[in-house]
Design a protein around this motif. Structure first.
Motif, PDB file in Angstrom:
ATOM      1  N   PRO A   1       0.745  -1.093   0.199  1.00 56.53           N
ATOM      2  CA  PRO A   1       0.079   0.000  -0.021  1.00 56.53           C
ATOM      3  C   PRO A   1       0.997   1.197  -0.108  1.00 56.53           C
ATOM      4  CG  PRO A   1      -0.154  -1.264   2.010  1.00 56.53           C
ATOM      5  CD  PRO A   1       0.678  -1.936   1.121  1.00 56.53           C
ATOM      6  N   GLY A   2       0.320   2.233  -0.642  1.00 60.47           N
ATOM      7  CA  GLY A   2       1.133   3.486  -0.611  1.00 60.47           C
ATOM      8  C   GLY A   2       0.857   4.198   0.491  1.00 60.47           C
TER       9      GLY A   2
ATOM     10  N   VAL B   1      -1.916   8.966   6.776  1.00 56.05           N
ATOM     11  CA  VAL B   1      -2.034   8.397   8.069  1.00 56.05           C
ATOM     12  C   VAL B   1      -0.722   7.704   8.686  1.00 56.05           C
ATOM     13  CG1 VAL B   1      -3.515   7.553  10.002  1.00 56.05           C
ATOM     14  CG2 VAL B   1      -4.670   8.466   8.069  1.00 56.05           C
ATOM     15  N   PRO B   2       0.000   8.234   9.585  1.00 55.48           N
ATOM     16  CA  PRO B   2       1.374   7.664   9.837  1.00 55.48           C
ATOM     17  C   PRO B   2       1.299   6.373  10.470  1.00 55.48           C
ATOM     18  CG  PRO B   2       1.351  10.098  10.589  1.00 55.48           C
ATOM     19  CD  PRO B   2       0.000   9.611   9.978  1.00 55.48           C
ATOM     20  N   THR B   3       0.158   6.007  11.254  1.00 60.14           N
ATOM     21  CA  THR B   3       0.218   4.902  11.756  1.00 60.14           C
ATOM     22  C   THR B   3      -0.453   3.771  10.887  1.00 60.14           C
ATOM     23  OG1 THR B   3      -2.315   5.338  12.484  1.00 60.14           O
ATOM     24  CG2 THR B   3      -0.534   5.598  14.232  1.00 60.14           C
ATOM     25  N   GLU B   4      -0.933   4.054   9.663  1.00 60.48           N
ATOM     26  CA  GLU B   4      -1.127   3.132   8.590  1.00 60.48           C
ATOM     27  C   GLU B   4       0.229   2.947   7.882  1.00 60.48           C
ATOM     28  OE1 GLU B   4      -4.810   4.233   6.996  1.00 60.48           O
ATOM     29  OE2 GLU B   4      -5.992   4.404   8.671  1.00 60.48           O
ATOM     30  N   VAL B   5       0.383   3.971   7.093  1.00 61.84           N
ATOM     31  CA  VAL B   5       1.531   4.018   6.351  1.00 61.84           C
ATOM     32  C   VAL B   5       2.088   5.369   6.484  1.00 61.84           C
ATOM     33  CG1 VAL B   5       2.614   3.661   4.142  1.00 61.84           C
ATOM     34  CG2 VAL B   5       0.587   2.254   4.537  1.00 61.84           C
TER      35      VAL B   5
ATOM     36  N   CYS C   1       5.354   8.485   5.545  1.00 61.58           N
ATOM     37  CA  CYS C   1       6.061   8.907   4.548  1.00 61.58           C
ATOM     38  C   CYS C   1       7.564   8.372   4.560  1.00 61.58           C
ATOM     39  CB  CYS C   1       5.800  10.199   4.443  1.00 61.58           C
ATOM     40  SG  CYS C   1       7.153  10.929   2.976  1.00 61.58           S
ATOM     41  N   TYR C   2       7.952   7.467   3.725  1.00 55.96           N
ATOM     42  CA  TYR C   2       9.163   7.068   3.683  1.00 55.96           C
ATOM     43  C   TYR C   2      10.300   7.866   3.205  1.00 55.96           C
ATOM     44  CZ  TYR C   2       7.184   2.686   5.301  1.00 55.96           C
ATOM     45  OH  TYR C   2       6.325   1.704   6.131  1.00 55.96           O
ATOM     46  N   MET C   3       9.938   8.927   2.741  1.00 51.69           N
ATOM     47  CA  MET C   3      10.813  10.318   2.330  1.00 51.69           C
ATOM     48  C   MET C   3      11.888   9.812   1.302  1.00 51.69           C
ATOM     49  SD  MET C   3      11.629  11.973   6.017  1.00 51.69           S
ATOM     50  CE  MET C   3      12.874  12.857   5.437  1.00 51.69           C
ATOM     51  N   CYS C   4      11.096   9.212   0.185  1.00 43.14           N
ATOM     52  CA  CYS C   4      12.037   8.910  -0.896  1.00 43.14           C
ATOM     53  C   CYS C   4      12.714  10.018  -1.455  1.00 43.14           C
ATOM     54  CB  CYS C   4      11.298   8.625  -2.149  1.00 43.14           C
ATOM     55  SG  CYS C   4       9.676   7.606  -1.652  1.00 43.14           S
ATOM     56  N   ASP C   5      14.214   9.768  -1.828  1.00 46.31           N
ATOM     57  CA  ASP C   5      15.002  10.613  -2.117  1.00 46.31           C
ATOM     58  C   ASP C   5      14.578  11.472  -3.556  1.00 46.31           C
ATOM     59  OD1 ASP C   5      16.896  10.480  -0.448  1.00 46.31           O
ATOM     60  OD2 ASP C   5      17.872   8.837  -1.359  1.00 46.31           O
TER      61      ASP C   5
ATOM     62  N   GLY D   1       8.145  15.623   9.780  1.00 44.61           N
ATOM     63  CA  GLY D   1       6.510  15.137   9.937  1.00 44.61           C
ATOM     64  C   GLY D   1       6.351  13.870   8.913  1.00 44.61           C
ATOM     65  N   CYS D   2       7.223  12.944   8.666  1.00 43.12           N
ATOM     66  CA  CYS D   2       7.069  11.827   8.021  1.00 43.12           C
ATOM     67  C   CYS D   2       6.184  10.807   8.728  1.00 43.12           C
ATOM     68  CB  CYS D   2       8.566  11.223   7.570  1.00 43.12           C
ATOM     69  SG  CYS D   2       9.480  10.456   8.970  1.00 43.12           S
ATOM     70  N   GLY D   3       6.257  10.772  10.155  1.00 45.10           N
ATOM     71  CA  GLY D   3       5.518  10.038  10.848  1.00 45.10           C
ATOM     72  C   GLY D   3       6.163   8.712  11.176  1.00 45.10           C
ATOM     73  N   LEU D   4       7.468   8.300  10.872  1.00 44.47           N
ATOM     74  CA  LEU D   4       7.911   7.004  11.174  1.00 44.47           C
ATOM     75  C   LEU D   4       8.152   6.642  12.639  1.00 44.47           C
ATOM     76  CD1 LEU D   4      10.601   6.934   8.181  1.00 44.47           C
ATOM     77  CD2 LEU D   4       9.319   5.109   8.784  1.00 44.47           C
ATOM     78  N   CYS D   5       8.281   8.039  13.230  1.00 42.98           N
ATOM     79  CA  CYS D   5       8.419   7.684  14.674  1.00 42.98           C
ATOM     80  C   CYS D   5       6.919   7.367  15.380  1.00 42.98           C
ATOM     81  CB  CYS D   5       8.648   9.065  15.435  1.00 42.98           C
ATOM     82  SG  CYS D   5       7.930  10.532  14.958  1.00 42.98           S
ATOM     83  N   GLU D   6       5.893   8.052  14.914  1.00 35.47           N
ATOM     84  CA  GLU D   6       4.393   7.751  15.308  1.00 35.47           C
ATOM     85  C   GLU D   6       4.355   5.968  14.873  1.00 35.47           C
ATOM     86  OE1 GLU D   6       1.453  10.284  14.020  1.00 35.47           O
ATOM     87  OE2 GLU D   6      -0.038   8.883  14.532  1.00 35.47           O
ATOM     88  N   LYS D   7       4.705   5.720  14.032  1.00 33.66           N
ATOM     89  CA  LYS D   7       4.586   4.265  13.458  1.00 33.66           C
ATOM     90  C   LYS D   7       5.154   3.385  14.249  1.00 33.66           C
ATOM     91  CE  LYS D   7       3.397   1.008  10.283  1.00 33.66           C
ATOM     92  NZ  LYS D   7       1.984   0.524  10.129  1.00 33.66           N
ATOM     93  N   ALA D   8       6.364   3.700  14.664  1.00 36.39           N
ATOM     94  CA  ALA D   8       7.230   2.906  15.779  1.00 36.39           C
ATOM     95  C   ALA D   8       7.118   2.876  17.052  1.00 36.39           C
ATOM     96  CB  ALA D   8       8.653   3.387  15.298  1.00 36.39           C
TER      97      ALA D   8
END
Lengths: 274, 267
Positions: free
Chosen positions: A83-84, A103-107, A109-113, A204-211
């Motif tokens: 899922p994107g 929604v960070p808890t779902e997916v 943002c992986y911050m693509c270069d 604000g990518c949300g990887l912390c929230e996901k983790a």
């Protein structure tokens, strides 16, 4: 003659009716549109204009979401798509319909270069120039999708339990989130390792929230407007040349009211009614 | 077969386009990406909905060149070639309203038709203008927040959610409410395309000599006011509200109707 009078009356009546009904429709439609706009706690793709402008500009084409889900790095081992990050708001999402969000808890943002979602935007709702660095290259680290906020009462690191999940998950390791050491007075021999978010770096990518390991994340991303305050021009860092720039155009303001007519020593001793 | 030729061609076009749009998201095809709001063909040629573009411009936002060029291309295509063909050959809501209209005829609901005096066919033009005004006042493309067209298309590409209720509402309105209620009375996008396409070259032509006045064409036509010449004169259907759907040609048993190139010669 009587007939033409009748026709004229009928013409005016139907015109008036059409105009009136159009005005009625306009009022209902405007009211409805204004209400749907009011869903501010939504995270937008990188480079998105401020929410008010974004809602004007987004043409709801979905090209960003398609670029996101079809990016090269978004494949499972068998080659199928994961899922994107970006979803297109649909009925029931309670966000402006047809606009992209995540929604960070779902997916998160992986911050693509190469930031695939931004250059494809045809309308300018995702503003590419805002993501260019000094070398005129796309730089995802310049994104400001939101700002992570820590709720220290539910963050177990603040309880004294060792956890650095958000710190480790952060793509800007030791820059956007740093760990601050404090002595744990309760045990007398342990340390607190407290996550501190730095708003000038956090994208604000949300990887912390996901983790985050707590049941409901103790660190979460909010849109910038909602996770930041503003000191205003009353407060200026007198020791900071750059901060003083903020008020270089400030003008003297004279307040005229009942009190300002008195001397300071008089009005300071006045009874104050609140 | 000859009595559903254009119907079949239209369904193939409509569904084919949706498949391409769907595959762009699901499999990363670069043939036709985006949605009707704005699309891109083969990753190069931009397309954009002219009415949406107008609404966004009304909000005061200066749109990117891709959208402006895309809207121009669409306007030129329908203005010169297609007429109001978007409505019957592209728009997915057309399948919903056609189904409602077909059921309406099967259930003989039109016999009991109520006279809805507030809902005239020109209501759509008022709504079209109103949409632009509301966009300017509220600062958001006003029709795009409730357009069943893009709700249905995005639903097919990205998932429906509660959006499916909007499509069902349109179906019920057209079936039990007003005949051709959405496409023929309310839809501001159809109104915009009626205006854009009113002088296009592809037109349905009527042959008065061959006509036996069976009136089958008027029964199926979703905009039957445009067929005023049936059994009267041999002229083309030049009203912009004709969607070039070709249903009248399909149902005609007398070869009295056919697509033709508009004649610009003055008589």
């Amino acid at each position: 003659m009587a007939n033409s009078n009748n026709n004229r009356r009928k013409f005016f009546a139907t015109t008036l009716q059409s105009v009136g009904l159009t005005a009625l429709g306009g009022l209902l439609w405007s009211g409805y549109s204004d209400e749907v706009k009011a869903s501010p706690l939504v995270l937008r793709p990188p480079g998105a204009l401020p929410e008010e402008d974004f809602l004007k500009a987004c043409i709801k084409c979905g090209l960003c979401a398609e670029a996101c889900v079809n990016r090269d790095s978004n494949k499972n081992r068998d080659g199928s798509n994961r899922p994107g990050t970006l979803q297109m708001a649909k009925g029931g999402d309670h966000r402006m319909i047809g606009t992209p969000f995540f929604v960070p808890t779902e997916v998160p943002c992986y911050m693509c270069d190469d930031i695939p979602c931004v250059p494809v935007c045809p309308s300018g709702a995702l503003d590419m120039p805002s993501l260019l660095n000094k070398e005129e290259e796309l730089d995802i680290n310049k994104a400001k999708m939101g700002l992570a906020v820590v709720h220290k009462e539910s963050c177990i690191a603040f309880w004294g339990i060792q956890c650095d999940a958000c710190y480790r998950a952060c793509p800007l390791l030791d820059e956007a989130i740093t760990l601050e050491y404090h002595k744990n007075e309760r045990t007398g021999k342990h340390a607190f390792l407290l996550p501190i978010v730095h708003s000038d770096v956090c994208t604000g990518c949300g990887l912390c929230e996901k983790a985050c390991v707590t049941e409901k994340p103790a660190i979460f991303v909010l849109p910038i407007e909602h996770s930041t305050g503003r000191a205003g021009s009353h407060y200026v860092k007198g020791w900071d040349k750059k901060d003083q720039e903020r008020v270089k155009d400030a003008k003297e303001i004279h307040t005229k009211n009942e009190r300002s007519e008195k001397e300071a020593s008089d009005y300071l001793n006045m009874e104050v009614e609140y | 077969m000859s009595n559903i030729k254009y119907l079949l061609l239209r369904r193939i076009t409509q569904i084919g386009l949706l498949v391409l749009y769907f595959a762009a998201n699901a499999y990363g095809w670069h043939i036709l990406e985006g949605t009707f709001g704005a699309s891109i063909i083969f990753g190069i040629i931009p397309l954009a909905d002219p009415y949406t573009t107008l609404q966004v411009l009304a909000t005061g936002f200066v749109l990117g060149a891709d959208v402006l060029l895309g809207a121009l291309l669409i306007v030129l295509f329908y203005m010169i070639v297609g007429g109001r063909a978007f409505c019957s050959w592209v728009c997915p809501i057309n399948m919903v309203t056609d189904l409602a209209n077909w059921l309406r005829r099967k259930l003989k609901l039109d016999k009991e038709e109520v006279n809805y005096r507030f809902l005239k066919r020109n209501t759509r033009y008022w709504i079209m203008v109103l949409g632009v005004i509301v966009s300017a006042v509220v600062g958001v493309a006003a029709f795009e927040i409730l357009s069943p067209i893009t709700i249905m298309q995005r639903g097919i590409i990205f998932g429906f959610g509660a959006g499916v209720s909007v499509i069902f509402a349109i179906f019920l309105f057209d079936l039990f409410g007003v005949k051709n209620g959405w496409c023929g009375h309310l839809c501001p996008l159809g109104a915009a395309y009626s205006i854009i396409g009113q002088s296009s070259i592809i037109r349905v032509k009527h042959d008065h000599e061959a006509c036996t006045a069976c009136m089958k064409c008027k029964v199926v036509c979703p905009e039957n006011q445009v067929l005023h010449m049936i059994d009267k004169e041999s002229i083309s259907v030049t009203d912009g509200e004709c969607t070039n759907c070709g249903r009248c040609i399909d149902v005609c048993d007398d070869d009295a109707l056919e697509f033709s190139i508009r004649s610009f010669a003055k008589r």
